[in-house]
Design an enzyme around this catalytic site. Structure first.
Site, PDB file in Angstrom:
ATOM      1  N   GLU A 277       0.838  -1.214   0.000  1.00 50.73           N
ATOM      2  CA  GLU A 277       0.000   0.000   0.000  1.00 50.73           C
ATOM      3  C   GLU A 277       0.861   1.247   0.000  1.00 50.73           C
ATOM      4  O   GLU A 277       0.532   2.248  -0.643  1.00 50.73           O
ATOM      5  CB  GLU A 277      -0.942   0.015   1.201  1.00 50.73           C
ATOM      6  N   TRP A 280       1.805   1.794  -3.474  1.00 50.37           N
ATOM      7  CA  TRP A 280       0.732   2.446  -4.253  1.00 50.37           C
ATOM      8  C   TRP A 280       0.800   3.965  -4.066  1.00 50.37           C
ATOM      9  O   TRP A 280       0.604   4.739  -4.994  1.00 50.37           O
ATOM     10  CB  TRP A 280      -0.652   1.962  -3.800  1.00 50.37           C
ATOM     11  N   TRP A 309     -21.738  12.081 -18.981  1.00 42.60           N
ATOM     12  CA  TRP A 309     -22.140  11.904 -17.586  1.00 42.60           C
ATOM     13  C   TRP A 309     -23.521  12.472 -17.366  1.00 42.60           C
ATOM     14  O   TRP A 309     -23.939  13.397 -18.073  1.00 42.60           O
ATOM     15  CB  TRP A 309     -21.138  12.613 -16.650  1.00 42.60           C
ATOM     16  N   ASN A 344     -10.511   1.991   2.994  1.00 45.36           N
ATOM     17  CA  ASN A 344     -10.178   1.895   1.571  1.00 45.36           C
ATOM     18  C   ASN A 344     -11.203   1.100   0.762  1.00 45.36           C
ATOM     19  O   ASN A 344     -11.586   1.497  -0.334  1.00 45.36           O
ATOM     20  CB  ASN A 344      -8.791   1.279   1.398  1.00 45.36           C
ATOM     21  N   TRP A 362     -16.689  11.471 -12.335  1.00 47.67           N
ATOM     22  CA  TRP A 362     -15.803  11.131 -11.211  1.00 47.67           C
ATOM     23  C   TRP A 362     -15.207  12.376 -10.563  1.00 47.67           C
ATOM     24  O   TRP A 362     -14.874  12.363  -9.369  1.00 47.67           O
ATOM     25  CB  TRP A 362     -14.685  10.181 -11.680  1.00 47.67           C
ATOM     26  N   TRP A 385      -9.738   7.734  -7.513  1.00 51.59           N
ATOM     27  CA  TRP A 385     -10.950   8.029  -8.298  1.00 51.59           C
ATOM     28  C   TRP A 385     -10.801   7.569  -9.740  1.00 51.59           C
ATOM     29  O   TRP A 385     -11.724   7.005 -10.324  1.00 51.59           O
ATOM     30  CB  TRP A 385     -11.303   9.520  -8.226  1.00 51.59           C
TER      31      TRP A 385
HETATM   32  P1  FAD Z   1      -3.343   1.442   5.291  1.00 49.64           P
HETATM   33  O1  FAD Z   1      -4.077   0.312   4.668  1.00 49.64           O
HETATM   34  O2  FAD Z   1      -2.818   1.242   6.640  1.00 49.64           O
HETATM   35  O3  FAD Z   1      -2.152   1.825   4.289  1.00 49.64           O
HETATM   36  C1  FAD Z   1      -0.967   2.514   4.725  1.00 49.64           C
HETATM   37  C2  FAD Z   1      -0.755   3.798   3.956  1.00 49.64           C
HETATM   38  O4  FAD Z   1      -0.546   3.516   2.580  1.00 49.64           O
HETATM   39  C3  FAD Z   1      -1.940   4.741   4.003  1.00 49.64           C
HETATM   40  O5  FAD Z   1      -1.939   5.511   5.178  1.00 49.64           O
HETATM   41  C4  FAD Z   1      -1.728   5.560   2.742  1.00 49.64           C
HETATM   42  O6  FAD Z   1      -0.785   6.584   2.953  1.00 49.64           O
HETATM   43  C5  FAD Z   1      -1.121   4.538   1.786  1.00 49.64           C
HETATM   44  N1  FAD Z   1      -2.167   3.941   0.943  1.00 49.64           N
HETATM   45  C6  FAD Z   1      -2.959   2.901   1.253  1.00 49.64           C
HETATM   46  N2  FAD Z   1      -3.752   2.578   0.215  1.00 49.64           N
HETATM   47  C7  FAD Z   1      -3.451   3.446  -0.766  1.00 49.64           C
HETATM   48  C8  FAD Z   1      -3.929   3.625  -2.092  1.00 49.64           C
HETATM   49  N3  FAD Z   1      -4.864   2.835  -2.621  1.00 49.64           N
HETATM   50  N4  FAD Z   1      -3.416   4.635  -2.819  1.00 49.64           N
HETATM   51  C9  FAD Z   1      -2.467   5.437  -2.310  1.00 49.64           C
HETATM   52  N5  FAD Z   1      -1.971   5.309  -1.061  1.00 49.64           N
HETATM   53  C10 FAD Z   1      -2.446   4.327  -0.309  1.00 49.64           C
HETATM   54  N6  FAD Z   1      -5.445   8.020   0.394  1.00 49.64           N
HETATM   55  C11 FAD Z   1      -4.985   9.180   0.891  1.00 49.64           C
HETATM   56  O7  FAD Z   1      -4.016   9.185   1.642  1.00 49.64           O
HETATM   57  N7  FAD Z   1      -5.577  10.380   0.550  1.00 49.64           N
HETATM   58  C12 FAD Z   1      -6.652  10.447  -0.285  1.00 49.64           C
HETATM   59  O8  FAD Z   1      -7.124  11.545  -0.581  1.00 49.64           O
HETATM   60  C13 FAD Z   1      -7.174   9.218  -0.787  1.00 49.64           C
HETATM   61  N8  FAD Z   1      -8.273   9.216  -1.594  1.00 49.64           N
HETATM   62  C14 FAD Z   1      -8.749   8.012  -2.084  1.00 49.64           C
HETATM   63  C15 FAD Z   1      -9.869   8.024  -2.944  1.00 49.64           C
HETATM   64  C16 FAD Z   1     -10.364   6.831  -3.472  1.00 49.64           C
HETATM   65  C17 FAD Z   1     -11.562   6.853  -4.379  1.00 49.64           C
HETATM   66  C18 FAD Z   1      -9.727   5.613  -3.140  1.00 49.64           C
HETATM   67  C19 FAD Z   1     -10.247   4.312  -3.701  1.00 49.64           C
HETATM   68  C20 FAD Z   1      -8.619   5.593  -2.314  1.00 49.64           C
HETATM   69  C21 FAD Z   1      -8.114   6.784  -1.773  1.00 49.64           C
HETATM   70  N9  FAD Z   1      -6.992   6.796  -0.908  1.00 49.64           N
HETATM   71  C22 FAD Z   1      -6.521   7.994  -0.429  1.00 49.64           C
HETATM   72  C23 FAD Z   1      -6.241   5.560  -0.633  1.00 49.64           C
HETATM   73  C24 FAD Z   1      -6.659   4.762   0.608  1.00 49.64           C
HETATM   74  O9  FAD Z   1      -8.040   4.556   0.618  1.00 49.64           O
HETATM   75  C25 FAD Z   1      -6.237   5.409   1.928  1.00 49.64           C
HETATM   76  O10 FAD Z   1      -4.880   5.784   1.868  1.00 49.64           O
HETATM   77  C26 FAD Z   1      -6.414   4.445   3.080  1.00 49.64           C
HETATM   78  O11 FAD Z   1      -7.748   4.014   3.180  1.00 49.64           O
HETATM   79  C27 FAD Z   1      -5.963   5.102   4.367  1.00 49.64           C
HETATM   80  O12 FAD Z   1      -6.171   4.259   5.460  1.00 49.64           O
HETATM   81  P2  FAD Z   1      -4.955   3.659   6.272  1.00 49.64           P
HETATM   82  O13 FAD Z   1      -4.005   4.733   6.643  1.00 49.64           O
HETATM   83  O14 FAD Z   1      -5.531   2.834   7.363  1.00 49.64           O
HETATM   84  O15 FAD Z   1      -4.288   2.726   5.173  1.00 49.64           O
END
Ligand code: FAD
Length: 474
Positions: A277, A280, A309, A344, A362, A385
């Protein structure tokens, strides 16, 4: 000599490259500055609660810097361009010899820094660092030297590169021998809509590090089994800290490795799953630098701009308010509205619902997310998105459409998460929670909960047709 550290998206003293470099010369006087730009934040749709989170962290930063003999000055300017003008005057007034800052990668931030560098490069020495990522953008490339468009090969190259790179975390600076004698004024609240941060995200670097430590020790091993279940605290909830730089990704990596020394090798384990993650996160930032038009509301796949849209303001409002009649969607949106954070899996479900069920652009969803998220981050939000909308690189193909009911059944089987956020469904039994009105009809009861605002099967057909028409015209 006077060294100035310009804090931006890196509100921490531990493992901060710009700060550490500015403090390396023990004889230098070190001062610091933060410039709030509410007008610019409005243009970027920054959530008021994220501004509040920044504000609280600035207060903490000011006091931890003061303990080390470094004053944190504060200024509010409307836009980035005003900030550049103000900073020019500030460095002259304080006779700054060298300016230190950590890079930001979004298009307006890059333009601001370029303007500043141009204005100041003859006056002082500039030191810029790549600090908010494990590896700098542009350093992970294909054989031809370009950026990857697909995640899996990017990750392979990334991990190879990572194993050859220095990702050690840097210690917080020591207290200065020659602390600055002047006083920096208290930081005034920003001229920005006020909102509470809430109790879920305590303030401070230590709180963030504690959360990281606890997560790596107690939860990481179960990450793969738990990460998709919103009713469980199975993810780190570190995103708000990473988004404003209270925590660095190196700190995450190093803590993960300390607890799980084989994280990188054991690719089917929870530790690797979590690292994935973080990669990502890197991928989306590297993409933004390689394709800056992603910062300008442009889709990665151009033909998707031709999708017609729906203009459906009432449906958009129902989605925003968590009143679509699809329990998992509504619970998720209410979590977002109340806390500024969303799981997520739920972000994937609600973004798919907006785009593929309601056929709403979107970009409306992206903007609404930014306006609410405590962890709002252009790269991750845009990447998420565009992934869900099938307009991005490495996106789900447009014909893959989530069914919001079966997603709910899979990931919140007993409806525990739903019940926590949708009290109108409190009395619906577990087995009926994803079809509450069917249950209510059988019981001859009326629920104070909306009927589904759209029929999924019909919406699916309309969406496929809209994408296919756009594709055939391209
Ligand atoms: P964990 O699962 O613990 O992951 C650890 C860290 O990895 C996160 O804190 C984050 O920094 C990074 N991460 C995890 N998943 C992703 C991912 N898919 N893409 C990029 N980084 C990721 N994340 C944001 O930080 N800011 C946003 O504005 C954001 N908008 C999102 C919008 C959509 C539509 C989607 C599908 C995902 C988005 N995410 C965003 C990614 C992700 O959902 C969140 O980072 C995550 O849910 C944060 O929870 P966590 O810290 O417990 O994640």
């Amino acid at each position: 000599t006077t060294h100035l550290v310009w804090f931006r998206n890196d509100l921490r003293i531990t493992d901060n490259r710009a700060l550490a470099a500015a403090c390396a010369d023990v004889d230098a006087t070190v001062i610091a500055v933060f410039i709030a730009t509410p007008g610019q934040w409005r243009r970027h749709d920054m959530a008021p609660r994220q501004a509040a989170f920044i504000y609280q962290h600035l207060l903490a930063l000011q006091s931890s810097l003061a303990e080390r003999g470094i004053p944190l000055y504060y200024q509010q300017c409307e836009l980035f361009s005003d900030a550049v003008d103000w900073l020019k005057a500030f460095v002259a007034e304080h006779k700054v010899d060298a300016l230190f800052y950590n890079n930001q990668y979004e298009i307006n931030e890059v333009a601001r820094d370029a303007a500043l560098d141009k204005a100041l490069s003859t006056e002082l020495t500039l030191h810029r660092f790549d600090d908010s990522l494990l590896l700098p953008p542009g350093s992970v490339t294909t054989g031809e030297g370009g950026m990857y468009k697909v995640y899996t090969p990017f990750r392979r190259a990334f991990l190879q590169r990572l194993s050859e790179s220095d990702t050690r975390s840097l210690a917080a600076p020591q207290a200065r021998n020659n602390p600055y004698k002047g006083q920096s004024a208290p930081i005034k609240p920003f001229d920005y809509p006020q909102e509470e941060v809430g109790d879920d995200f305590p303030i401070g670097e230590e709180a963030a590090r504690d959360r990281l430590r606890r997560f790596c020790r107690e939860n990481v091993q179960d990450y793969l089994e738990q990460r998709d279940l919103p009713a469980i605290d199975g993810t780190s909830t570190l995103s708000p800290y990473l988004a404003i730089g209270v925590l660095s990704p190196r700190q995450c990596l190093n803590r993960l490795r300390a607890e799980h020394p084989h994280a990188l090798e054991k690719t089917d384990g929870g530790a690797f799953g979590w690292l994935n993650e973080l990669v990502w996160r890197e991928f989306y930032r590297h993409l933004l630098v390689a394709w800056p038009h992603l910062c300008k509301h442009k889709p990665f796949i151009e033909w998707t701009d031709g999708v017609r849209w729906r203009d459906a303001p009432d449906d958009l409002k129902a989605w925003q308010a968590g009143k679509t009649g699809y329990p998992i969607v509504d619970a998720a949106m209410r979590q977002l509205n109340a806390t500024g954070w969303m799981h997520n899996r739920l972000r994937m479900i609600v973004s798919s619902f907006l785009v593929k069920d309601l056929l709403i652009d979107w970009r409306s969803g992206e903007r609404y997310f930014m306006s609410q998220l405590l962890d709002g981050d252009l790269a991750a939000n845009n990447g998420g998105w565009q992934w869900g909308a099938s307009t991005g690189t490495d996106a789900a193909p447009y014909f893959r459409i989530f069914n919001p009911t079966t997603q709910g059944e899979r990931f919140d089987k007993q409806g525990r998460f739903i019940k926590a956020w949708v009290p109108e469904l409190a009395e619906v039994p577990e087995k009926d929670i994803h079809h509450p009105h069917q249950w209510a009809e059988k019981q001859r009861r009326v629920l104070d909960y909306p009927h589904p605002i759209i029929d999924h099967a019909r919406a699916r057909k309309d969406t496929l047709a809209a994408f296919e028409t756009a594709k055939s015209r391209a």
